[in-house]
Motif scaffolding. Structure first.
Motif, PDB file in Angstrom:
ATOM      1  N   ARG A 142       0.681  -1.223   0.047  1.00 53.50           N
ATOM      2  CA  ARG A 142      -0.208   0.115   0.064  1.00 53.50           C
ATOM      3  C   ARG A 142       0.824   1.228   0.151  1.00 53.50           C
ATOM      4  N   PHE A 143       2.034   1.307   0.828  1.00 58.38           N
ATOM      5  CA  PHE A 143       2.834   2.300   0.868  1.00 58.38           C
ATOM      6  C   PHE A 143       3.197   2.786  -0.422  1.00 58.38           C
ATOM      7  N   THR A 144       3.985   1.920  -0.884  1.00 57.36           N
ATOM      8  CA  THR A 144       4.730   2.121  -2.301  1.00 57.36           C
ATOM      9  C   THR A 144       3.683   2.616  -3.339  1.00 57.36           C
ATOM     10  N   ILE A 145       2.619   2.092  -3.395  1.00 62.62           N
ATOM     11  CA  ILE A 145       1.602   2.606  -4.524  1.00 62.62           C
ATOM     12  C   ILE A 145       0.857   3.842  -4.229  1.00 62.62           C
ATOM     13  N   GLN A 146       0.877   4.353  -2.825  1.00 64.17           N
ATOM     14  CA  GLN A 146       0.350   5.565  -2.428  1.00 64.17           C
ATOM     15  C   GLN A 146       1.484   6.563  -2.581  1.00 64.17           C
ATOM     16  N   MET A 147       2.546   6.467  -2.444  1.00 59.64           N
ATOM     17  CA  MET A 147       3.606   7.303  -2.666  1.00 59.64           C
ATOM     18  C   MET A 147       3.959   7.434  -4.091  1.00 59.64           C
ATOM     19  N   LEU A 162      -3.789  10.949 -17.373  1.00 57.92           N
ATOM     20  CA  LEU A 162      -2.572  10.378 -16.441  1.00 57.92           C
ATOM     21  C   LEU A 162      -2.969  10.708 -15.049  1.00 57.92           C
ATOM     22  N   THR A 163      -3.175  11.720 -14.802  1.00 58.52           N
ATOM     23  CA  THR A 163      -3.566  12.450 -13.372  1.00 58.52           C
ATOM     24  C   THR A 163      -4.608  11.257 -12.872  1.00 58.52           C
ATOM     25  N   PHE A 164      -5.580  11.052 -13.515  1.00 58.94           N
ATOM     26  CA  PHE A 164      -6.505   9.931 -13.048  1.00 58.94           C
ATOM     27  C   PHE A 164      -6.131   8.788 -12.842  1.00 58.94           C
ATOM     28  N   PHE A 165      -5.147   8.183 -13.891  1.00 59.34           N
ATOM     29  CA  PHE A 165      -4.703   6.678 -13.998  1.00 59.34           C
ATOM     30  C   PHE A 165      -4.034   6.553 -12.252  1.00 59.34           C
ATOM     31  N   PHE A 166      -3.160   7.822 -12.130  1.00 57.49           N
ATOM     32  CA  PHE A 166      -2.334   7.547 -10.815  1.00 57.49           C
ATOM     33  C   PHE A 166      -2.809   7.899  -9.690  1.00 57.49           C
ATOM     34  N   ALA A 167      -4.008   8.705  -9.934  1.00 53.10           N
ATOM     35  CA  ALA A 167      -4.956   8.671  -8.562  1.00 53.10           C
ATOM     36  C   ALA A 167      -5.583   7.415  -8.082  1.00 53.10           C
ATOM     37  N   ASN A 168      -6.099   6.472  -8.998  1.00 50.25           N
ATOM     38  CA  ASN A 168      -6.708   5.465  -8.850  1.00 50.25           C
ATOM     39  C   ASN A 168      -5.421   4.213  -8.773  1.00 50.25           C
ATOM     40  N   PHE A 169      -4.589   3.916  -9.509  1.00 51.50           N
ATOM     41  CA  PHE A 169      -3.227   3.427  -9.297  1.00 51.50           C
ATOM     42  C   PHE A 169      -2.494   4.031  -8.317  1.00 51.50           C
ATOM     43  N   GLY A 170      -3.260   4.576  -6.987  1.00 53.25           N
ATOM     44  CA  GLY A 170      -2.387   5.048  -5.976  1.00 53.25           C
ATOM     45  C   GLY A 170      -3.178   5.537  -5.035  1.00 53.25           C
ATOM     46  N   PRO A 171      -3.421   6.799  -4.479  1.00 54.98           N
ATOM     47  CA  PRO A 171      -4.018   7.182  -3.225  1.00 54.98           C
ATOM     48  C   PRO A 171      -5.359   7.112  -3.038  1.00 54.98           C
ATOM     49  N   ASN A 172      -6.213   7.430  -4.164  1.00 55.04           N
ATOM     50  CA  ASN A 172      -7.638   7.295  -4.235  1.00 55.04           C
ATOM     51  C   ASN A 172      -8.001   5.815  -3.916  1.00 55.04           C
ATOM     52  N   THR A 173      -7.450   4.597  -4.204  1.00 58.57           N
ATOM     53  CA  THR A 173      -7.650   3.446  -3.614  1.00 58.57           C
ATOM     54  C   THR A 173      -7.263   3.073  -2.207  1.00 58.57           C
ATOM     55  N   THR A 174      -5.684   3.315  -2.328  1.00 55.62           N
ATOM     56  CA  THR A 174      -5.204   3.094  -0.922  1.00 55.62           C
ATOM     57  C   THR A 174      -5.457   3.540   0.178  1.00 55.62           C
ATOM     58  N   THR A 175      -6.051   5.106   0.112  1.00 54.30           N
ATOM     59  CA  THR A 175      -6.682   5.618   1.246  1.00 54.30           C
ATOM     60  C   THR A 175      -7.856   5.088   1.813  1.00 54.30           C
ATOM     61  N   PHE A 176      -8.696   4.317   0.796  1.00 57.62           N
ATOM     62  CA  PHE A 176      -9.663   3.405   1.279  1.00 57.62           C
ATOM     63  C   PHE A 176      -9.418   2.233   2.118  1.00 57.62           C
ATOM     64  N   ILE A 177      -8.297   1.459   1.546  1.00 54.06           N
ATOM     65  CA  ILE A 177      -8.190   0.324   1.914  1.00 54.06           C
ATOM     66  C   ILE A 177      -7.398   0.298   3.469  1.00 54.06           C
ATOM     67  N   VAL A 178      -6.455   1.156   3.552  1.00 55.85           N
ATOM     68  CA  VAL A 178      -5.626   1.101   4.652  1.00 55.85           C
ATOM     69  C   VAL A 178      -6.474   1.105   6.097  1.00 55.85           C
ATOM     70  N   PRO A 179      -7.220   2.186   6.010  1.00 56.79           N
ATOM     71  CA  PRO A 179      -8.069   2.375   7.394  1.00 56.79           C
ATOM     72  C   PRO A 179      -8.906   1.195   7.663  1.00 56.79           C
ATOM     73  N   ALA A 180      -9.274   0.356   6.817  1.00 57.95           N
ATOM     74  CA  ALA A 180     -10.017  -0.910   7.060  1.00 57.95           C
ATOM     75  C   ALA A 180      -9.071  -2.092   7.578  1.00 57.95           C
ATOM     76  N   GLU A 181      -7.754  -1.856   7.710  1.00 54.80           N
ATOM     77  CA  GLU A 181      -6.963  -2.962   8.248  1.00 54.80           C
ATOM     78  C   GLU A 181      -6.237  -2.610   9.479  1.00 54.80           C
ATOM     79  N   ILE A 182      -5.853  -1.363   9.835  1.00 55.03           N
ATOM     80  CA  ILE A 182      -4.953  -1.037  10.944  1.00 55.03           C
ATOM     81  C   ILE A 182      -5.418  -0.908  12.028  1.00 55.03           C
ATOM     82  N   PHE A 183      -6.839  -0.812  12.252  1.00 50.79           N
ATOM     83  CA  PHE A 183      -7.368  -0.543  13.663  1.00 50.79           C
ATOM     84  C   PHE A 183      -8.086  -1.515  14.382  1.00 50.79           C
TER      85      PHE A 183
END
Length: 537
Positions: free
Chosen positions: A369-374, A409-430
């Motif tokens: 997740r970290f690599t894709i978001q960054m 391309l900004t949309f591509f890397f938003a979705n292959f990036g933080p738009n997806t990972t910001t949704f995933i990580v909070p459901a895992e770490i708490f």
């Protein structure tokens, strides 16, 4: 540091092979996000039609423009409702259980999608007031779907492919955006074929036929169909074992539910369940010590991401019009303009938005997740500055294709990036008893960013050159400064990503510290996986 022995039912879920129930859960949860995206992103052609029908000004060079305060209300009210729904249903999902609340959100979405199309009134103010009322409650239901869908999918998934499963649920947003454009094209084309007579070509303003009022209503009401199709399936889903065992403390029910789902015999372990969950609350010092920086990381990155993402999505029509990719409004009929805006949305969705989501699905459990978001924030920053700095170059008709490619391309890397990972990580770490609440808080921070982006971009794109707009010139100065601001925001997103832990390949209990004895935790000994960026091999 002492670890508790993991419950058998949770271990069975962590190591389960990919089975049919995984795909069923993806479809059931994902259809909610399909509806979410459809309802939120079908609004650009709708606002253009509302401007033509209810705010027509003779001789205006841009006849489809809503007054700024009306445009802000129509675009922003659903986002405000979404923010409220994320906080409320996130909290309720931890109090009452995921399943009990899950059907409520979907029913709200169905009813309010239909009601939005029945926003009747004797004049413009009445129609807009009714539409805003129903879109607020539509957003309220949509907001509840975020923490519940993410939490349910994370708690059902195995640890090896959990990221891909949650990302697949979120990826249904791409199909929802695509469907919004397709439905708008079909409906506007059906009416346009009947009423786009040669007489309308002479005077585009005259082409706003009364039947155009049906078009925006049909577009909004269609959002009820996919949500209604999955209501029965949601009601049939069992409660997640992690909620039943760790929060409700019902070992027998958790084992029985998952035995049916996994089709294996699972032993109930009531003695372990009594010791299985730490007791600290959301506002405790213990939560602050263990998860304070994590919550700051998930809220700040989602906040910054949504400022950029929703600005780009909700005002594509303004950007494309300013570079001349969509003809001037006074040269088209109302239905032709809705058709062209929707066609542009579909092109962007097909070429960048949808592929970006599914690239994340394919690579998230390999790259992390970290690599894709960054990576996503980095490329969004680069492409935004590449659009903004030489903006006058892109407005030339020979360079429009290059602008659209960079914009895509900004949309591509938003979705292959933080738009997806910001949704995933909070459901895992708490922790399980706070998971839905913390996801709702993180998502609500994102919607606060979306509101700032939607309202701020609207005024930034218009305010500095309102005289030029009234004279028929594109809003170039405001758009350029807005794109520069979005580039800076994406860069800040990179910096705050440092606070987000890597969750690849670890069980939810390992990430949250629920398998660690509370009495053994010290300031010097954080829970396993808290400070490690990379997952074990």
């Amino acid at each position: 540091m002492a670890r508790r022995e993991q419950l058998q039912v949770l271990t069975a879920l962590d190591v389960a092979k990919t089975q049919w129930y995984h795909f069923t859960a993806i479809v059931i949860a994902g259809m909610g996000f399909f509806t979410d995206a459809y309802d939120l992103f079908c609004i650009p052609p709708v606002t253009k039609l509302l401007g033509r029908i209810y705010y027509h000004v003779d001789g205006h060079p841009n006849p489809g423009t809503l007054p700024p305060n009306i445009a802000a209300a129509v675009n922003g009210v659903a986002l405000v409702g979404t923010l409220a729904g994320q906080l409320f249903f996130g909290w309720l999902g931890d109090k009452m259980g995921r399943k009990k609340v899950y059907g409520i959100t979907l029913m709200i979405m169905v009813l309010c999608s239909l009601a939005s199309g029945f926003s009747f009134g004797s004049e413009a103010k009445g129609v807009i007031a009714a539409l805003c009322f129903f879109r607020f409650w539509l957003g309220f239901g949509i907001g509840g779907d975020y923490p519940l869908s993410a939490t349910i999918m994370s708690e059902y998934a195995n640890k090896k492919t959990r990221g891909a499963f949650i990302a697949a649920v979120f990826a249904m947003q791409g199909f929802g955006i695509l469907a919004g454009g397709v439905v708008a094209i079909i409906v506007s084309s059906a009416f346009k074929a009947k009423f786009d007579a040669p007489a309308y070509k002479v005077n585009a303003l005259a082409s706003t036929v009364p039947q155009a009022d049906y078009v925006w209503r049909i577009i909004l009401m269609f959002g009820a169909i996919p949500a209604a199709m999955t209501f029965y399936s949601r009601m049939k889903m069992p409660e997640t074992a992690r909620y039943t065992a760790l929060v409700a403390k019902n070992a027998k029910q958790a084992a029985a539910d998952m035995s049916k789902v996994l089709q294996v015999e699972i032993e109930a372990e009531p003695e372990k369940v009594e010791k299985s969950s730490n007791s600290f609350g959301l506002f405790s010092k213990e939560f602050l010590r263990r998860h304070g920086l994590h919550l700051l990381g998930t809220t700040s990155t989602w906040f910054l991401l949504d400022i950029a993402f929703y600005s780009q999505n909700l005002f594509q029509k303004d950007i494309f019009s300013s570079i001349g990719w969509i003809p001037k409004a006074n040269t088209m009929s109302a239905l032709e303009e809705a058709f062209r805006i929707s066609k542009a949305q579909i092109l962007i969705a097909l070429c960048s938005t949808v592929p970006g989501y599914w690239f994340t699905v394919a690579f998230i459990d390999y790259m992390g997740r970290f690599t894709i978001q960054m990576m996503g924030f980095f490329f969004m920053t680069v492409f935004m500055f590449a659009l903004a700095i030489p903006y006058n170059h892109w407005t030339h008709k020979d360079n429009r294709i290059g602008f659209v490619m960079l914009y895509a391309l900004t949309f591509f890397f938003a979705n292959f990036g933080p738009n997806t990972t910001t949704f995933i990580v909070p459901a895992e770490i708490f922790p399980a008893r706070l998971r839905s609440t913390c996801h709702g808080i993180s998502a609500a921070a994102g919607k606060a960013g979306a509101i700032i982006g939607a309202f701020g971009f609207l005024y930034a794109a218009q305010s500095k050159d309102s005289t030029k707009r009234d004279a028929g010139y594109p809003a170039g100065i405001g758009i350029k400064n807005s794109l520069i601001a979005l580039g800076v925001i994406n860069f800040l997103g990179m910096l705050f990503t440092i606070l987000v832990p890597e969750s690849k390949g670890k069980s939810l209990e390992e990430l949250s510290g629920e398998n660690v004895e509370e009495t053994e935790m010290t300031e010097e000994e954080p829970a396993v996986g808290y400070s490690n960026r990379t997952a074990p091999a």
